[in-house]
Design a protein around this motif. Structure first.
Motif, short mmCIF file in Angstrom:
data_model
loop_
_atom_site.label_atom_id
_atom_site.label_comp_id
_atom_site.label_asym_id
_atom_site.label_seq_id
_atom_site.Cartn_x
_atom_site.Cartn_y
_atom_site.Cartn_z
N ASP A 148 -13.18 -24.91 -82.93
CA ASP A 148 -12.55 -23.68 -82.47
C ASP A 148 -12.16 -23.92 -81.01
O ASP A 148 -13.01 -23.84 -80.11
CB ASP A 148 -13.53 -22.51 -82.61
CG ASP A 148 -12.96 -21.18 -82.17
OD1 ASP A 148 -11.99 -21.16 -81.36
OD2 ASP A 148 -13.49 -20.15 -82.61
N VAL A 149 -10.91 -24.24 -80.77
CA VAL A 149 -10.44 -24.64 -79.44
C VAL A 149 -10.63 -23.52 -78.43
O VAL A 149 -11.07 -23.77 -77.29
CB VAL A 149 -8.96 -25.10 -79.50
CG1 VAL A 149 -8.41 -25.35 -78.10
CG2 VAL A 149 -8.84 -26.37 -80.35
N GLU A 150 -10.33 -22.30 -78.79
CA GLU A 150 -10.49 -21.19 -77.84
C GLU A 150 -11.96 -21.01 -77.46
O GLU A 150 -12.28 -20.75 -76.30
CB GLU A 150 -9.91 -19.90 -78.41
CG GLU A 150 -8.40 -19.89 -78.42
CD GLU A 150 -7.79 -20.27 -77.07
OE1 GLU A 150 -8.20 -19.70 -76.03
OE2 GLU A 150 -6.90 -21.14 -77.04
N ARG A 151 -12.85 -21.14 -78.42
CA ARG A 151 -14.28 -21.04 -78.12
C ARG A 151 -14.71 -22.17 -77.18
O ARG A 151 -15.48 -21.95 -76.23
CB ARG A 151 -15.07 -21.09 -79.43
CG ARG A 151 -16.55 -20.92 -79.25
CD ARG A 151 -17.23 -20.79 -80.62
NE ARG A 151 -18.66 -20.90 -80.45
CZ ARG A 151 -19.42 -21.85 -80.99
NH1 ARG A 151 -18.88 -22.75 -81.78
NH2 ARG A 151 -20.69 -21.87 -80.78
N ARG A 203 -12.80 -23.71 -75.03
CA ARG A 203 -12.23 -23.41 -73.70
C ARG A 203 -13.07 -22.37 -72.97
O ARG A 203 -13.30 -22.49 -71.75
CB ARG A 203 -10.79 -22.92 -73.84
CG ARG A 203 -9.82 -24.03 -74.14
CD ARG A 203 -8.38 -23.55 -74.08
NE ARG A 203 -7.50 -24.68 -74.30
CZ ARG A 203 -6.50 -24.70 -75.17
NH1 ARG A 203 -6.21 -23.63 -75.88
NH2 ARG A 203 -5.75 -25.77 -75.32
N ARG A 204 -13.52 -21.36 -73.69
CA ARG A 204 -14.38 -20.33 -73.06
C ARG A 204 -15.70 -20.95 -72.59
O ARG A 204 -16.18 -20.63 -71.50
CB ARG A 204 -14.63 -19.17 -74.02
CG ARG A 204 -13.41 -18.28 -74.24
CD ARG A 204 -13.74 -16.99 -74.99
NE ARG A 204 -14.42 -17.20 -76.25
CZ ARG A 204 -13.83 -17.35 -77.43
NH1 ARG A 204 -12.52 -17.31 -77.52
NH2 ARG A 204 -14.55 -17.51 -78.53
N LYS A 228 -16.17 -24.03 -71.69
CA LYS A 228 -15.84 -24.85 -70.52
C LYS A 228 -15.75 -23.99 -69.27
O LYS A 228 -16.33 -24.31 -68.22
CB LYS A 228 -14.52 -25.59 -70.76
CG LYS A 228 -14.01 -26.37 -69.57
CD LYS A 228 -12.64 -26.98 -69.91
CE LYS A 228 -12.04 -27.66 -68.72
NZ LYS A 228 -11.19 -26.79 -67.91
N LEU A 275 -12.99 -30.31 -76.73
CA LEU A 275 -11.57 -30.17 -76.46
C LEU A 275 -10.84 -31.51 -76.61
O LEU A 275 -9.75 -31.57 -77.18
CB LEU A 275 -11.36 -29.60 -75.06
CG LEU A 275 -11.75 -28.14 -74.88
CD1 LEU A 275 -11.76 -27.75 -73.42
CD2 LEU A 275 -10.82 -27.24 -75.68
N ALA A 282 -6.99 -31.00 -77.35
CA ALA A 282 -6.58 -29.81 -76.60
C ALA A 282 -7.00 -29.87 -75.13
O ALA A 282 -7.04 -28.84 -74.48
CB ALA A 282 -7.19 -28.58 -77.25
N GLU A 283 -7.29 -31.04 -74.63
CA GLU A 283 -7.72 -31.08 -73.23
C GLU A 283 -6.58 -31.07 -72.27
O GLU A 283 -5.48 -31.28 -72.55
CB GLU A 283 -8.60 -32.30 -72.98
CG GLU A 283 -7.89 -33.61 -73.18
CD GLU A 283 -8.73 -34.79 -72.78
OE1 GLU A 283 -9.72 -34.61 -72.06
OE2 GLU A 283 -8.39 -35.88 -73.17
#
Length: 135
Positions: free
Chosen positions: A91-94, A96-97, A99, A129, A134-135
């Motif tokens: 889950d990329v958004e999770r 990112r949060r 991070k 990520l 997605a980094e």
């Protein structure tokens, strides 16, 4: 496919993540990345936080792992990871949060900050990520 493939099994304390026949593996070992090909000599090593890559049918796949051990024996590779997540399951958004939370804690340095834990949380989020592209 005897001699041209390896059985890769990735397990966490919670579940079997996957078991597949693969052509090659690169893992984040404690002392750096380590490549495994068919007919590799027996080996046991500890793992670090990082992106494990493996090749199956010529395609490179990624798995975010954090800690654990790997055993290689008789064209079978068993990864016993603290956590493991396939790139397509992240889950990329999770991530990112997570991070952002870790970076904020490290930057603000609250009085009760467990620095090592916050730093490890940041490393895990960055690894997730990176594995997801997605980094």
């Amino acid at each position: 496919m005897a001699g041209t493939s390896l059985t890769l099994e990735v397990v966490t304390p919670e579940r079997l993540v996957f078991r597949e026949e693969v052509e090659a593996i690169i893992v984040p070992a404690a002392e750096g990345y380590l490549g495994i090909l068919p007919n590799h000599t027996p080996l046991i090593t500890s793992l670090s936080v990082g992106v494990m890559r493996y090749r199956k049918n010529g395609e490179i796949k990624k798995v975010a792992v954090s800690g654990g051990f790997m055993e290689v024996a008789a064209n079978r590779v068993t990864v016993l990871a603290d956590t493991a997540e396939r790139a397509e399951d992240i889950d990329v958004e999770r991530a990112r949060r997570a991070k952002i939370r870790a970076e904020t804690r490290l930057r603000e340095k609250p009085p009760n900050l467990d620095y090592a834990r916050a730093e490890m949380a940041l490393r895990r989020a960055l690894t997730r990520l990176k594995a997801a592209g997605a980094e």
